[in-house]
Design an enzyme around this catalytic site. Structure first.
Site, short mmCIF file in Angstrom:
data_model
loop_
_atom_site.label_atom_id
_atom_site.label_comp_id
_atom_site.label_asym_id
_atom_site.label_seq_id
_atom_site.Cartn_x
_atom_site.Cartn_y
_atom_site.Cartn_z
N ASP A 53 14.58 -35.03 46.36
CA ASP A 53 14.91 -36.46 46.44
C ASP A 53 14.23 -37.20 45.29
OD1 ASP A 53 15.38 -39.07 47.04
OD2 ASP A 53 14.29 -39.08 48.94
N GLU A 131 -7.41 -31.40 22.31
CA GLU A 131 -8.83 -31.28 22.65
C GLU A 131 -9.08 -32.15 23.88
OE1 GLU A 131 -11.17 -32.32 19.24
OE2 GLU A 131 -9.92 -31.16 17.87
N GLU A 133 -11.02 -33.68 26.98
CA GLU A 133 -12.33 -34.00 27.54
C GLU A 133 -12.17 -34.47 28.98
OE1 GLU A 133 -14.47 -35.42 23.37
OE2 GLU A 133 -13.65 -36.93 24.74
N GLU A 188 -20.12 -32.40 26.35
CA GLU A 188 -19.83 -33.48 25.39
C GLU A 188 -20.97 -34.50 25.36
OE1 GLU A 188 -18.30 -35.03 23.13
OE2 GLU A 188 -16.82 -33.52 22.55
N GLU A 195 -15.84 -30.58 27.35
CA GLU A 195 -14.63 -30.35 26.56
C GLU A 195 -14.34 -28.86 26.51
OE1 GLU A 195 -13.25 -30.56 21.89
OE2 GLU A 195 -14.25 -32.33 22.71
N HIS A 244 -7.99 -35.74 21.59
CA HIS A 244 -7.62 -35.65 20.18
C HIS A 244 -6.46 -34.68 20.06
CE1 HIS A 244 -12.08 -36.73 19.09
NE2 HIS A 244 -11.42 -37.73 19.66
N ARG A 315 -15.19 -39.78 11.01
CA ARG A 315 -14.58 -39.75 12.34
C ARG A 315 -14.42 -41.14 12.94
NH1 ARG A 315 -14.87 -34.35 14.51
NH2 ARG A 315 -15.84 -32.97 12.99
N GLU A 332 -5.02 -34.90 12.73
CA GLU A 332 -5.64 -35.14 14.03
C GLU A 332 -5.57 -36.62 14.38
OE1 GLU A 332 -9.89 -34.00 16.02
OE2 GLU A 332 -9.96 -35.30 14.26
N ARG A 334 -6.84 -39.37 16.87
CA ARG A 334 -8.03 -39.42 17.71
C ARG A 334 -7.97 -40.46 18.83
NH1 ARG A 334 -12.33 -36.90 15.70
NH2 ARG A 334 -13.82 -38.41 16.52
#
Length: 443
Positions: A53, A131, A133, A188, A195, A244, A315, A332, A334
């Site tokens: 359903d 990645e 976490e 982490e 992670e 990430h 970063r 990547e 982030r």
């Protein structure tokens, strides 16, 4: 990923004494759903005759058009290692179809499939390495989740301060039993935060793997008397959980992002892809960061990006190009968090990147400085804009970008934006504990 036939699946069910089969799929928000059937119904399921359903699933259809069929993807067959007391339990991830035999346009997995076909038509295969976490917290006396923890560890710390170490180890071993290749696992930055990274794969498989990963993490945590959460920011003053997303395009068996003759090893295709994502990232945030809570992670000071820029080094930028070149060249992103629906996330990211390639878009110059250290004037001078700061702003930006409706289709777009506006309105009228502590005694 192994390739199975119907006969293979039926044989494996028999050989492994499988008693139940979970037919899994997601709603448009990424919540994993399932219909459990006994082995006696396996042939019916493999013949695509299992109906459910759809009106009971959030974001699907109205009650007058509720009949939906589940079509198992045989290559997703696996046996769940933690269920065997009364016979094993297997699972199959399914695509959702309408009674007329056509794919349901509100099925997130279908939307990713459709976008991957667009990439294939251009000669590309889309690979993704997430990645993920998450936090491991104590439960209360009734087994309900809390944000309490005995954990006192930080980045890359070990036991005994890392009290989630044994649970994390069990998660990794279970995932390996299910065919995952675990590349790394560690504590982490935040207390109780962890992670686990698994090997990249083709995007549809990667999205399936993210959902499987979350299911395994929650099951393992429960067996250790803990609760696992992928909520982006459960603790004030601590880093939040991101997802990430590492992306690459392959063409004719070669990494299309790599150019050995380029000064930095990046091809024009890589620049196009980055530019496409930067162009639409504000409109995509309601997908990549789908909760009210998501925007409490995207603030300065906690390694989560809040400014729109790309880099080859630091970063603090939204998009980073890791140092690896050759087959390992990748982009990547982030900003996404693990609360997002991975099928929708990867669909909009790929569609944006493909648009960048088709239109030969080029990104602005990369930013090597720490963006968090820049003044607002510096950011304006460098053309660095902000990500949305609230879910409300994210939905407004999503509705302002026609690309989002074109990519998601009318059904998902309308259901999704309607639900997120409702979520924001519910939050904005709720009296929080912060307000009670701040104002009750003062006024």
């Amino acid at each position: 990923m192994p390739s199975y036939t119907k006969e293979d699946v039926l044989r494996l069910l028999e050989e492994n004494d499988v008693k139940f089969i979970r037919l899994q799929f997601t709603d448009i928000f990424g919540s994993l759903k399932n219909v459990a059937i006994t082995r006696s119904q396996a042939q019916k399921a493999l013949d695509n005759q299992c109906m459910f359903d759809g009106s009971s699933i959030e974001g699907f259809v109205r009650i007058e058009e509720s009949d939906m069929y589940l079509r198992p993807d045989l290559d997703t067959f696996c046996i769940l290692p933690w269920h065997h007391q009364h016979g094993h339990i297997a699972r199959l991830i399914c695509d959702v179809y309408k009674p007329d035999g056509t794919p349901f346009e509100g099925d997130p997995r279908y939307l990713l499939r459709k976008t991957l076909q667009e990439a294939a038509d251009m000669g590309y295969r889309f690979n993704v390495g997430p990645e993920c976490e998450f936090f491991l917290f104590n439960t209360d006396e009734y087994g309900h989740p809390t944000t309490n923890t005995y954990d006192a560890a930080g980045y890359f710390d070990m036991g005994p301060s890392d009290v989630g170490e044994s649970c994390r180890r069990d998660i990794c071993l279970t995932l390996e039993d299910m065919g995952f290749e675990i590349e790394a696992s560690h504590h982490e930055c935040a207390v109780a935060q962890h992670e686990i990274d698994f090997k990249y794969s083709e995007a549809l498989s990667a999205a399936d793997n993210i959902l499987t990963f979350k299911m395994v993490v929650k099951s393992a945590a429960d067996s250790h008397g803990l609760c696992a959460t992928f909520m982006p920011k459960p603790l004030f003053g601590q880093a939040g959980s991101g997802m990430h997303t590492n992306m690459s395009l392959f063409k004719d068996g070669k990494n299309a992002f790599y150019d050995p003759d380029s000064p930095n090893g990046l091809s024009r295709i890589a620049y196009n892809f980055i530019a496409g994502i930067l162009k639409h990232i504000q409109g995509m945030c309601a997908i990549t960061n789908p909760l009210v809570n998501s925007y409490k992670r995207l603030v300065p000071g906690y390694e989560a990006p809040c400014y729109i820029a790309w880099t080859e080094s630091n970063r603090s930028a939204l998009i980073r190009v890791p140092a690896s070149r050759g087959m390992g060249t990748r982009v990547e992103l982030r900003s996404p968090d693990p609360a997002c629906n991975p099928y929708l996330e990867l669909a909009v990211l790929l569609a944006a990147g493909l648009e960048g390639i088709r239109e030969d878009l080029m990104p602005p110059a990369s930013v090597s400085a720490n963006i968090y250290d820049m003044t607002e004037e510096d950011r304006v001078a460098n053309g660095i804009e902000n990500l949305p700061s609230t879910l409300r702003e994210a939905v407004i930006l999503m509705k302002a970008d026609p690309f989002m409706k074109e990519t998601l289709g009318d059904h998902v777009y309308e259901k999704y934006t309607e639900a997120k506006e409702k979520e924001w309105n519910e939050y904005s009228t709720r009296v929080s504990q912060w307000e009670i502590e701040k104002y009750l005694n003062k006024f």
